[in-house]
Design a protein around this motif. Structure first.
Motif, PDB file in Angstrom:
ATOM      1  N   LEU A 246      -6.339  -0.864  -6.896  1.00  0.00           N
ATOM      2  CA  LEU A 246      -4.905  -0.641  -6.789  1.00  0.00           C
ATOM      3  C   LEU A 246      -4.247  -1.971  -7.127  1.00  0.00           C
ATOM      4  CD1 LEU A 246      -2.689   1.397  -5.840  1.00  0.00           C
ATOM      5  CD2 LEU A 246      -2.932   0.390  -3.567  1.00  0.00           C
TER       6      LEU A 246
ATOM      7  N   CYS B   9       0.031   6.503  -7.354  1.00  0.00           N
ATOM      8  CA  CYS B   9      -0.617   6.572  -8.673  1.00  0.00           C
ATOM      9  C   CYS B   9      -0.924   8.021  -9.046  1.00  0.00           C
ATOM     10  CB  CYS B   9      -1.893   5.735  -8.677  1.00  0.00           C
ATOM     11  SG  CYS B   9      -1.609   4.014  -8.276  1.00  0.00           S
TER      12      CYS B   9
ATOM     13  N   LYS C 158      -2.943   4.640  -2.936  1.00  0.00           N
ATOM     14  CA  LYS C 158      -3.238   4.953  -4.330  1.00  0.00           C
ATOM     15  C   LYS C 158      -2.838   6.395  -4.645  1.00  0.00           C
ATOM     16  CE  LYS C 158      -7.033   5.420  -7.566  1.00  0.00           C
ATOM     17  NZ  LYS C 158      -8.477   5.491  -7.706  1.00  0.00           N
TER      18      LYS C 158
ATOM     19  N   PHE D 219      -0.528  -4.292  -8.011  1.00  0.00           N
ATOM     20  CA  PHE D 219       0.913  -4.470  -7.907  1.00  0.00           C
ATOM     21  C   PHE D 219       1.283  -5.517  -8.955  1.00  0.00           C
ATOM     22  CE2 PHE D 219      -0.780  -3.135  -3.924  1.00  0.00           C
ATOM     23  CZ  PHE D 219       0.133  -2.227  -3.419  1.00  0.00           C
TER      24      PHE D 219
ATOM     25  N   ILE E 129       3.193  -0.216  -9.416  1.00  0.00           N
ATOM     26  CA  ILE E 129       1.954   0.015  -8.680  1.00  0.00           C
ATOM     27  C   ILE E 129       1.126   0.941  -9.549  1.00  0.00           C
ATOM     28  CG2 ILE E 129       0.900   0.896  -6.565  1.00  0.00           C
ATOM     29  CD1 ILE E 129       3.648   0.473  -5.200  1.00  0.00           C
TER      30      ILE E 129
END
Length: 184
Positions: free
Chosen positions: A70, A151, A147, A72, A99
């Motif tokens: 993950l 995502c 996540k 940023f 993200i």
């Protein structure tokens, strides 16, 4: 400290490690339009902090994660944009944050201003989960949940510039030189 960035991410044949040790590594990318440099600090097991400095018109990313992650990404200066397979475009400009899981990070990236400066915080989920839970006294950390929330459909979640985002990342950009690594 753990695995190098190269052991966790296949950066492709156009990114080259130019120096490094157990605390930090430096990678470069070059083409006919300029060059880019990524300085990766291994902050804690499973957590890396990258400073990205690109002075080029664009680049091809061949990034393929070897482990679940993950990230940023924060744009400090400049602009980065990319086209997805469906023809839609995404971009980050000064102060924006995204993200992403980097699972679909193979793109042609453009830098319309011929430069981009920013930070990427990388959490290698399995390893970072243990590190974070130990650091905060056994409180469960749900990185997979984050996540899943941010995502979706392998698309980045983008937050446009705000004072809150700027404050978080400005602390990293302005870390004191003498104690930079421990500060991170």
């Amino acid at each position: 400290m753990g695995l190098s960035m190269e052991q966790k991410i296949d950066c492709g044949d156009n990114v080259h490690r130019i120096s490094g040790d157990e605390n930090a590594e430096v990678y470069s990318m070059q083409d006919e339009t300029g060059e880019g440099k990524m300085t990766c600090f291994h902050v804690l097991p499973g957590i890396d902090l990258l400073f990205n400095d690109f002075h080029m018109q664009g680049c091809i990313s061949q990034v393929k994660p070897k482990v679940e992650m993950l990230t940023f990404d924060h744009c400090r200066e400049g602009r980065i944009e990319w086209e997805l397979e469906n023809g839609s475009y995404f971009y980050l400009q000064q102060g924006d944050m995204q993200i992403t899981n980097k699972e679909r990070h193979e793109h042609r990236f453009g830098f319309p201003t011929s430069h981009y400066h920013g930070i990427t915080v990388v959490l290698y989920i399995k390893e970072a989960k243990k590190t974070l839970e130990n650091a905060i006294g056994g409180i469960p950390v749900d990185l997979k949940g984050l996540k899943a929330k941010f995502c979706t459909d392998d698309r980045p979640f983008i937050m446009r510039a705000s004072d809150k985002i700027q404050h978080i990342f400005s602390e990293l950009y302005h870390a004191p030189d003498k104690s930079r690594f421990p500060y991170y």
